[in-house]
Design an enzyme around this catalytic site. Structure first.
Site, short mmCIF file in Angstrom:
data_model
loop_
_atom_site.label_atom_id
_atom_site.label_comp_id
_atom_site.label_asym_id
_atom_site.label_seq_id
_atom_site.Cartn_x
_atom_site.Cartn_y
_atom_site.Cartn_z
N ASP A 58 0.86 -1.14 0.00
CA ASP A 58 0.06 -0.04 0.04
C ASP A 58 0.95 1.06 0.07
O ASP A 58 0.32 2.36 -0.10
CB ASP A 58 -1.05 0.06 1.19
CG ASP A 58 -0.44 -0.16 2.67
OD1 ASP A 58 0.66 -1.06 2.52
OD2 ASP A 58 -0.82 0.62 3.25
N HIS A 59 2.23 0.96 -0.13
CA HIS A 59 3.16 2.18 -0.17
C HIS A 59 3.89 2.13 -1.25
O HIS A 59 4.52 3.12 -1.85
CB HIS A 59 4.10 2.33 0.93
CG HIS A 59 3.13 2.26 2.22
ND1 HIS A 59 3.09 3.81 3.14
CD2 HIS A 59 2.64 1.55 3.01
CE1 HIS A 59 2.33 3.69 4.12
NE2 HIS A 59 1.92 2.26 4.20
N HIS A 110 8.45 -0.95 12.27
CA HIS A 110 7.30 -1.45 11.53
C HIS A 110 8.01 -2.32 10.51
O HIS A 110 7.41 -3.63 10.25
CB HIS A 110 6.54 -0.37 10.88
CG HIS A 110 5.52 -0.81 9.93
ND1 HIS A 110 4.29 -1.30 10.62
CD2 HIS A 110 5.41 -0.66 8.55
CE1 HIS A 110 3.46 -1.56 9.34
NE2 HIS A 110 4.10 -1.05 8.18
ZN LIG Z 1 3.30 -0.82 6.35
#
Ligand SMILES: [Zn+2]
Length: 282
Positions: A58-59, A110
């Site tokens: 999603d990035h 993360h």
């Molecule tokens: Zn992420």
């Protein structure tokens, strides 16, 4: 320096940073390339570079298509898992786009190869900005998936937490409401949490983004930057900062699961209702 905030997918943010003298543009976390190119076209700027915070789809999912549509585009990031990467950045490296300077800050937690980007402009009174991806969010941070609590502590408190307080924080997701509800559980007596939460609820009702915040604000209400504060230690029952952070991450993960399981069902129901009601309206 102008920053266009572009909401994409469910709750992601993609950004376009524009150098206003040279009209050069740099994109951050390209998830939806066509949407980005629409805005590049409308602004009349020349897109030269993509900065990717981390490899999650999603990035980074739009990098390959964007590189195909824009040959010669530089796709930069710190993790080899980022698709279409043209050059791997290292911690502390500096880049320049016209008058805009970028310092690359490795912020594992993360993911192990997560890079945040600190931007400032020469001879300009505007405050600097940090594009923090999923390392630091408004009121919280991304889940700790690939690094030790000690590494995450260094990323949050020592690397990001020591940037100038006026730094604008542009993060990767609109998770502000959930983050601040958790912050209120951690520090029920913190007036800054209460005030920011009621502001965020209003923004949510008006369907407006809560980015950017400032680092100075984050230091007042974000529990993940406040691991040395007495109420946060007390909540976790720990004292060493990395242990406080580890306990907070664990609590945050279970808080998410407890607070949000109904949402996908509610969305499915809404979609179904739309589907059912459409023929009747015709
Ligand atoms: Zn992420």
């Amino acid at each position: 320096m102008k920053v266009k905030v572009i909401p994409v997918l469910e709750d992601n943010y993609m950004y376009l940073v524009i150098e206003e003298h040279t009209r050069e543009a740099v994109a951050v976390d390209v998830a939806v390339p066509k949407r980005l190119l629409e805005i590049v076209g409308r602004e009349g700027v020349s897109l030269t570079t993509v900065l990717t915070t981390h490899h999650h789809w999603d990035h980074a999912r739009g990098n390959a298509e964007l590189a195909r549509l824009r040959p010669g585009l530089a796709v930069l990031g710190a993790d080899e898992r980022i698709c279409a990467l043209t050059r791997r950045l290292v911690h502390g490296e500096e880049l320049q786009f016209g008058a805009i300077h970028v310092r690359c800050l490795l912020t594992p937690g993360h993911t192990s190869g997560h890079m945040s980007y600190f931007l400032w402009e020469e001879d300009c009174p505007d405050p600097p900005a940090v594009f923090s991806g999923d390392a630091l969010s408004v009121g919280g941070c991304g889940l700790r998936l690939e690094s030790t609590a000690q590494q995450m502590y260094q990323s949050l408190v020592e690397t990001l937490g020591t940037l100038p307080p006026e730094t604008k924080v542009f993060c990767g997701h609109e998770h502000t409401l959930g983050n601040l509800e958790f912050a209120q559980k951690v520090e029920p007596g913190n007036d800054h949490v209460r005030a920011k939460l009621s502001w965020a609820k209003k923004r949510d009702e008006d369907d407006m983004p809560t980015v950017p915040s400032t680092l100075g604000e984050e230091l007042l209400y974000n529990p993940f930057l406040r691991v040395a504060e007495e109420p946060v230690c007390k909540f976790t029952g720990k004292a060493a900062p990395a242990e406080v952070l580890e306990a907070l991450c664990r609590e945050r993960a279970s808080f998410e699961r407890a607070a949000e399981p109904l949402q996908p069902q509610a969305r499915a129901l809404l979609a179904l209702q739309w589907g059912l009601s459409t023929p009747q309206q015709k």
